[in-house]
Design an enzyme around this catalytic site. Structure first.
Site, PDB file in Angstrom:
ATOM      1  N   GLY A  27     132.347 -17.016  24.018  1.00  0.00           N
ATOM      2  CA  GLY A  27     133.235 -16.082  23.342  1.00  0.00           C
ATOM      3  C   GLY A  27     132.713 -15.859  21.939  1.00  0.00           C
ATOM      4  O   GLY A  27     131.502 -15.711  21.740  1.00  0.00           O
ATOM      5  N   SER A  35     126.998 -20.524  25.708  1.00  0.00           N
ATOM      6  CA  SER A  35     127.116 -19.487  24.674  1.00  0.00           C
ATOM      7  C   SER A  35     127.713 -20.060  23.387  1.00  0.00           C
ATOM      8  O   SER A  35     127.084 -20.890  22.742  1.00  0.00           O
ATOM      9  CB  SER A  35     127.928 -18.321  25.225  1.00  0.00           C
ATOM     10  OG  SER A  35     127.888 -17.213  24.367  1.00  0.00           O
ATOM     11  N   ALA A  36     128.916 -19.669  22.999  1.00  0.00           N
ATOM     12  CA  ALA A  36     129.537 -20.204  21.791  1.00  0.00           C
ATOM     13  C   ALA A  36     129.679 -21.714  21.865  1.00  0.00           C
ATOM     14  O   ALA A  36     129.511 -22.425  20.868  1.00  0.00           O
ATOM     15  CB  ALA A  36     130.905 -19.560  21.567  1.00  0.00           C
ATOM     16  N   HIS A  58     121.401 -16.504  24.259  1.00  0.00           N
ATOM     17  CA  HIS A  58     121.209 -15.099  24.649  1.00  0.00           C
ATOM     18  C   HIS A  58     120.020 -14.492  23.906  1.00  0.00           C
ATOM     19  O   HIS A  58     120.036 -13.306  23.570  1.00  0.00           O
ATOM     20  CB  HIS A  58     122.455 -14.256  24.373  1.00  0.00           C
ATOM     21  CG  HIS A  58     123.740 -14.840  24.838  1.00  0.00           C
ATOM     22  ND1 HIS A  58     124.023 -15.054  26.166  1.00  0.00           N
ATOM     23  CD2 HIS A  58     124.829 -15.262  24.142  1.00  0.00           C
ATOM     24  CE1 HIS A  58     125.246 -15.572  26.270  1.00  0.00           C
ATOM     25  NE2 HIS A  58     125.747 -15.714  25.062  1.00  0.00           N
ATOM     26  N   GLU A  90     118.333 -16.191  28.697  1.00  0.00           N
ATOM     27  CA  GLU A  90     119.332 -16.307  29.754  1.00  0.00           C
ATOM     28  C   GLU A  90     118.783 -17.067  30.958  1.00  0.00           C
ATOM     29  O   GLU A  90     117.675 -16.787  31.438  1.00  0.00           O
ATOM     30  CB  GLU A  90     119.789 -14.914  30.199  1.00  0.00           C
ATOM     31  CG  GLU A  90     120.364 -14.071  29.053  1.00  0.00           C
ATOM     32  CD  GLU A  90     121.601 -14.685  28.426  1.00  0.00           C
ATOM     33  OE1 GLU A  90     121.478 -15.744  27.790  1.00  0.00           O
ATOM     34  OE2 GLU A  90     122.680 -14.100  28.566  1.00  0.00           O
TER      35      GLU A  90
END
Length: 235
Positions: free
Chosen positions: A90, A122-123, A159, A194
């Site tokens: 997020g 991710s986050a 990413h 990724e």
């Protein structure tokens, strides 16, 4: 012993949520019955319950029950007693702000360093480095500090994207932004593409997946890091 998976993303193109990581997670969370999920990277106006249900569906494939941290009256105790922890993706600024607000950043750091298995995507991966200074996210809120969990002595850029050959885009590349970061900060930055992740066991930090990662060090040319490379030497 630390057991940590730090993944660039939760979902690959044309894939289901966490699908590409499930074989790894099956081993990583071996003997885990219940997982504590931290959905704080999504603003509270976007349902934490819906996000947690998405995670529940994925982990049902591993016969692991998922509890969202928002379901507990005391977040600190929830972290302290967790069998395992997953922090999803997020907005990194929102995530860190909520971790400070709920006073659990230091608690997560302590329990994971003491052996509680951790997964970040991710986050949730951004916060595994020294700071969130190399996130791709917009600072839609301002946390008390950019300091994060410090599971390794470098920063993550999940990413990570390479410049597109023959593109007419004239804006800054990811590499440009990281070079700007190094004008003010000394720590290395690992660009995770990724489908790549880091597997941390004790003091070992190994790049996993089928793609190379892009390593940036201050005042040096960036290099490509091959899968299965040990990265615990980075400082």
């Amino acid at each position: 012993m630390r057991k940590i998976i730090i993944a660039s993303t939760s979902t690959l193109y044309n894939g289901a949520y966490l699908d590409y990581l499930l074989p790894t997670l099956k081993k990583h969370f071996e003997n885990v019955k219940t997982l504590l999920f931290i959905p704080y990277a999504r603003p509270s106006g976007i349902s934490h319950e819906a996000y947690t249900n998405k995670v529940k569906a994925a982990f049902s494939n591993l016969n692991i029950e998922v509890k969202g941290i928002h379901e507990f009256e005391n977040p600190i105790e929830a972290v302290q007693h967790a069998e395992a922890i997953f922090t999803g993706g997020g907005n990194t600024f929102v995530l860190v702000n909520e971790l400070f607000k709920n006073k659990i950043l230091d608690t997560i750091e302590k329990v994971v360093k003491n052996g509680t298995p951790y997964l970040g995507t991710s986050a949730g991966s951004n916060i595994c480095g020294l700071t969130i200074g190399t996130t791709n996210d917009m600072p839609i809120v301002y946390p008390p500090s950019f300091r994060t969990l410090g599971f390794m002595s470098f920063n993550i850029n999940p990413h990570y994207l390479d410049p597109v050959e023959n593109s007419e885009h004239m804006g800054e590349t990811r590499e440009t932004r990281i070079n700007e970061f190094h004008q003010f900060n000394p720590q290395p930055v690992l660009g995770l593409r990724e489908g790549s992740w880091l597997e941390v066991k004790g003091t070992s930090i190994i790049l996993k997946g089928n793609l190379t990662a892009r390593l940036f060090k201050r005042n040096e040319n960036p290099i490509e890091v091959e899968p299965e490379t040990e990265l615990n030497y980075l400082k």
